[in-house]
Design an enzyme around this catalytic site. Sequence first.
Site, PDB file in Angstrom:
ATOM      1  N   GLY A   1       0.837  -1.194   0.000  1.00 24.66           N
ATOM      2  CA  GLY A   1       0.000   0.000   0.000  1.00 24.66           C
ATOM      3  C   GLY A   1       0.862   1.230   0.000  1.00 24.66           C
ATOM      4  N   GLY A   2       0.243   2.362   0.366  1.00 26.58           N
ATOM      5  CA  GLY A   2       0.967   3.607   0.348  1.00 26.58           C
ATOM      6  C   GLY A   2       2.116   3.657   1.328  1.00 26.58           C
TER       7      GLY A   2
ATOM      8  N   VAL B   1       3.981  -5.535   2.868  1.00 22.90           N
ATOM      9  CA  VAL B   1       3.813  -6.373   4.058  1.00 22.90           C
ATOM     10  C   VAL B   1       4.235  -7.787   3.710  1.00 22.90           C
ATOM     11  CG1 VAL B   1       2.204  -7.240   5.794  1.00 22.90           C
ATOM     12  CG2 VAL B   1       1.881  -4.956   4.834  1.00 22.90           C
TER      13      VAL B   1
ATOM     14  N   ASP C   1      -6.278  -3.905  24.802  1.00 25.37           N
ATOM     15  CA  ASP C   1      -5.304  -3.393  25.773  1.00 25.37           C
ATOM     16  C   ASP C   1      -4.968  -1.927  25.494  1.00 25.37           C
ATOM     17  OD1 ASP C   1      -3.753  -3.617  28.023  1.00 25.37           O
ATOM     18  OD2 ASP C   1      -2.040  -4.488  27.012  1.00 25.37           O
TER      19      ASP C   1
END
Length: 451
Positions: A304-305, A309, A379
């Site tokens: 993506g930008g 990943v 959390d």
Amino acid sequence: MDPSGAKQFVLTWNNSVQYDTTGTWDGIIFSGIPEISEKHIYNVSVEGNSSGLYFTYTLVPNFNALARFVVTKFGQGQQFSFESTGWNMFWSVPRDACAVYGPCGPYGTCDSRNLALCSCEEGFKPSDNHAWVSQDWASSGCVRQSPLNCSTDRFIDLGVTLPDDGASSYPETTKKDCKETCLCNCSCTAFAFNPPSGPCQIWSGDLLNMRNSTPSKINSNVFIRVGASQLSMKRKTTSIVGVVLGIVGALTVALGICSFLLWQKHQQRSMDRRADSSDSFLRMSSYKELKIATRNFRSELGSGGSGSVFKGSLPDGSKRLLIYDYMPNGSLNSMLFTSNAKSKGKVLDWKTRFEIALGTARGLLYLHEECRGYIIHSDVKPENILLDGDLSPKLANFGLAKLMGRDLSRVLTTTRGTRGYLAPEWVSGLPITPKVDVYSFCMTLLEIISG
């Protein structure tokens, strides 16, 4: 099943070498695997008598989930349950991957502290280099770089430990006698003097289960047999290194003063940064570690930008990582509560506090409503809100996060967040919804306002 009749199960190699156990059954849990009886998931029972022993575990009523048990490539047994839309591992045996029998093969050294679990010691090389580098088949082990010659072999201390099994005890009372006994036996591959179980121990055949040890944990030196040519090569290399070190020594002294001054300045800056942060949960990862974990960035999940990943895994398979850009301003916690923040003029003004609160809310909105699968962070607290150079917030530490399908309105989970930020329904053991994050965010908002 434990052949002695004890209410426990043991893991063995070749039906002969025991390397782990579940621990005994006390009527509620196995002492070595308390997670197996985690409430809300399984009902466990163990029954048996002198002629047999068995245990069963079933899902609790109204808990719609699947379960599976797998054995990893390193030999760990792992139990998974399928909650919502993802598999969740909640126990493994043995807990330490190096406790598996021979995970790194002959002459391979195991160290669970390293990302690459297995390595070859000095004087050895991988028997299958491709499999070793990729860590796909580390049990192929290592081989000697120089062949043995029974009449000229020598010994080197590699600083590793070996298990007592597979060794024979001898009555020799000195290290020299122990060494000579091993040297006279052409099948002897290693010896140790004065180990806990006997004065002299000798190993024959290929060495398995070698483990790296810190100096404080080495009970006795283990000396491994190597070819004389390998030892001569080591001495020659040492001699050359000594000459080179002598030549560059003068230059090192000359440059040392300048280097020290630069280092001192760098250390002071680093100490200032560390003093402003209390992010003890963060771990720095080197490029080499990430390259190994992702197998040279072989599997791209998407891009993506912000970049690409990649999928990766640690040797023990039990942890998931999110690698972030470096956040120079540390956590929101360090800005709100660290005494150094005030002394260094880093007290947040009201506009900045408002923007941090708004940015955190936007992040939760994305997790709860806009991403493909609903995510409960579980959390939310100042320690898990990181600030970049412009003090823009990013939610971090998704170790307790739960992924929900869009057809689900609530999820049952045994994980817990942090005391003081927990919603009441969580404390009561009820199914949770994204509202638990809203509760934690409101507690965080009070701290942002009050400081």
